[in-house]
Motif scaffolding. Structure first.
Motif, PDB file in Angstrom:
ATOM      1  N   HIS A  58      10.290  26.046  33.077  1.00 56.44           N
ATOM      2  CA  HIS A  58      11.349  25.028  33.026  1.00 56.44           C
ATOM      3  C   HIS A  58      11.979  24.876  34.406  1.00 56.44           C
ATOM      4  CE1 HIS A  58      14.850  23.229  30.491  1.00 56.44           C
ATOM      5  NE2 HIS A  58      15.011  22.860  31.749  1.00 56.44           N
TER       6      HIS A  58
ATOM      7  N   HIS B  83      13.066  21.749  37.701  1.00 53.81           N
ATOM      8  CA  HIS B  83      13.338  20.331  37.980  1.00 53.81           C
ATOM      9  C   HIS B  83      13.126  20.015  39.449  1.00 53.81           C
ATOM     10  CE1 HIS B  83      15.067  19.677  34.011  1.00 53.81           C
ATOM     11  NE2 HIS B  83      15.697  20.826  34.150  1.00 53.81           N
TER      12      HIS B  83
ATOM     13  N   LYS C  47       9.336  15.708  27.872  1.00 52.81           N
ATOM     14  CA  LYS C  47      10.660  16.327  27.907  1.00 52.81           C
ATOM     15  C   LYS C  47      11.639  15.381  27.222  1.00 52.81           C
ATOM     16  CE  LYS C  47      14.315  18.755  28.924  1.00 52.81           C
ATOM     17  NZ  LYS C  47      14.814  19.150  30.216  1.00 52.81           N
TER      18      LYS C  47
ATOM     19  N   HIS D 162      16.557  26.709  26.704  1.00 56.71           N
ATOM     20  CA  HIS D 162      17.776  27.530  26.872  1.00 56.71           C
ATOM     21  C   HIS D 162      18.110  28.391  25.644  1.00 56.71           C
ATOM     22  CE1 HIS D 162      18.014  24.613  30.080  1.00 56.71           C
ATOM     23  NE2 HIS D 162      18.314  23.637  29.254  1.00 56.71           N
TER      24      HIS D 162
ATOM     25  N   ASP E  80      15.260  26.705  35.017  1.00 54.35           N
ATOM     26  CA  ASP E  80      16.053  25.484  35.200  1.00 54.35           C
ATOM     27  C   ASP E  80      16.321  25.239  36.695  1.00 54.35           C
ATOM     28  OD1 ASP E  80      16.991  23.214  33.988  1.00 54.35           O
ATOM     29  OD2 ASP E  80      18.863  24.076  33.250  1.00 54.35           O
TER      30      ASP E  80
HETATM   31 ZN   LIG Z   1      16.564  21.730  32.524  1.00 53.43          ZN
END
Ligand SMILES: [Zn+2]
Length: 301
Positions: A7, A9, A121, A186, A245
């Motif tokens: 995960h 970005h 996503k 998460h 993340d």
């Molecule tokens: Zn994320």
């Protein structure tokens, strides 16, 4: 130990909305750090190299159904596909808001079949419950294309709606599409028990631990408690994925330290005395890369 970040970005200030720029500034101010307005793939790759992370999964978010975006949906897909093109160890998903109906469905298919995107996503806090009947053609499409969905669950940013992030709204989809591979991002934090309940009853649902650097850096026992509960529910180890993340929590615990924290994780003795089973190195290894390799990289890599 091999590591896959399930995960992550990438973005630059030129591809995100004004609201997202503001939300990022507010979050950074609260944390007392500089906002991350630009985090291109090179930055992710540099952090991976430093941390011994072999592969990563980029998860774009489509906020364009409700916000004015600098790029069209198709341009944004292409932007992400181009970003990862030179990095064989980094794959990207496509972000589509399912309220886009037919147009979004066509884009989901184009992204996967023409642009090499490896999954979908979904970001419900943009304003929808994932189990809306009108989205079912999207789930059928994912089954047909044999791609996984990562669904954001839990905390969200200032201008989005957290009620749509409750993990329980994924249960009906998981039940109605038993072969659809779903990941609850998460572990639904702070709705951890709810996320674990949805995952424990649906064998096609996994969870990712991205964002838990916040707890690891401040109250590490909470990571142990979450994992101990997940093990009781049989979600750990076979349906839990390591993730970061990136770059959102670098200020709390840089990727390098997060990898090291998780790779060495052990429950404290008092938890074992209370009856929780200790976690083994094999189990941690399953979470660090094996599950992500099976779910996201599969035979195609
Ligand atoms: Zn994320």
């Amino acid at each position: 130990m091999r590591v896959i970040d399930a995960h992550a970005h990438t973005w630059t200030r030129d591809i995100i909305s004004e609201q997202d720029r503001q939300a990022r500034k507010i979050a950074a101010e609260r944390a007392g750090v500089e906002p991350q307005l630009d985090s291109p793939v090179q930055k992710l790759k540099a952090a991976m190299n430093k941390s011994g992370v072999e592969r990563a999964v980029v998860l774009p978010i489509d906020s364009g159904f409700t916000q004015t975006m600098p790029l069209s949906l198709q341009e944004k897909t292409d932007w992400h596909a181009d970003e990862v093109a030179d990095f064989p160890d980094i794959i990207t998903f496509v972000g589509v808001d399912p309220r886009r109906g037919e147009e979004g469905l066509r884009e989901l298919e184009r992204a996967v079949t023409e642009k090499g995107c490896r999954g979908w996503k979904m970001y419900p806090p943009n304003g929808f419950y994932p189990d809306d009947d009108s989205f079912y053609p999207y789930y059928e499409k994912c089954v047909d294309l044999d791609i996984p969905i990562v669904i954001h669950t839990g905390f969200t940013s200032r201008f989005k709606h957290v009620k749509y992030g409750q993990p329980v709204y994924v249960d009906k989809i998981a039940t109605d599409f038993p072969t659809l591979k779903i990941v609850l991002a998460h572990v639904g934090a702070p709705w951890v028990n709810e996320a674990l309940m949805v995952a424990s009853k649906n064998p096609n649902v996994s969870v990712d631990v991205s964002g838990w650097q916040i707890f690891a850096s401040k109250v590490p026992i909470r990571v142990c408690q979450m994992i101990a509960e997940a093990k009781l529910n049989r979600v750990f180890p076979n349906r839990m994925l390591f993730g970061s993340d990136f770059p959102l929590f670098e200020y709390a615990l840089p990727l390098e330290k997060w990898v090291r924290f998780f790779a060495k994780l052990q429950l404290p003795n008092d938890m074992v005395d209370q009856g929780y089973a200790q976690i083994s190195e094999d189990e941690i290894e399953t979470v660090m890369w094996k599950n992500a390799e099976r779910l996201f990289f599969g035979d195609r890599h």
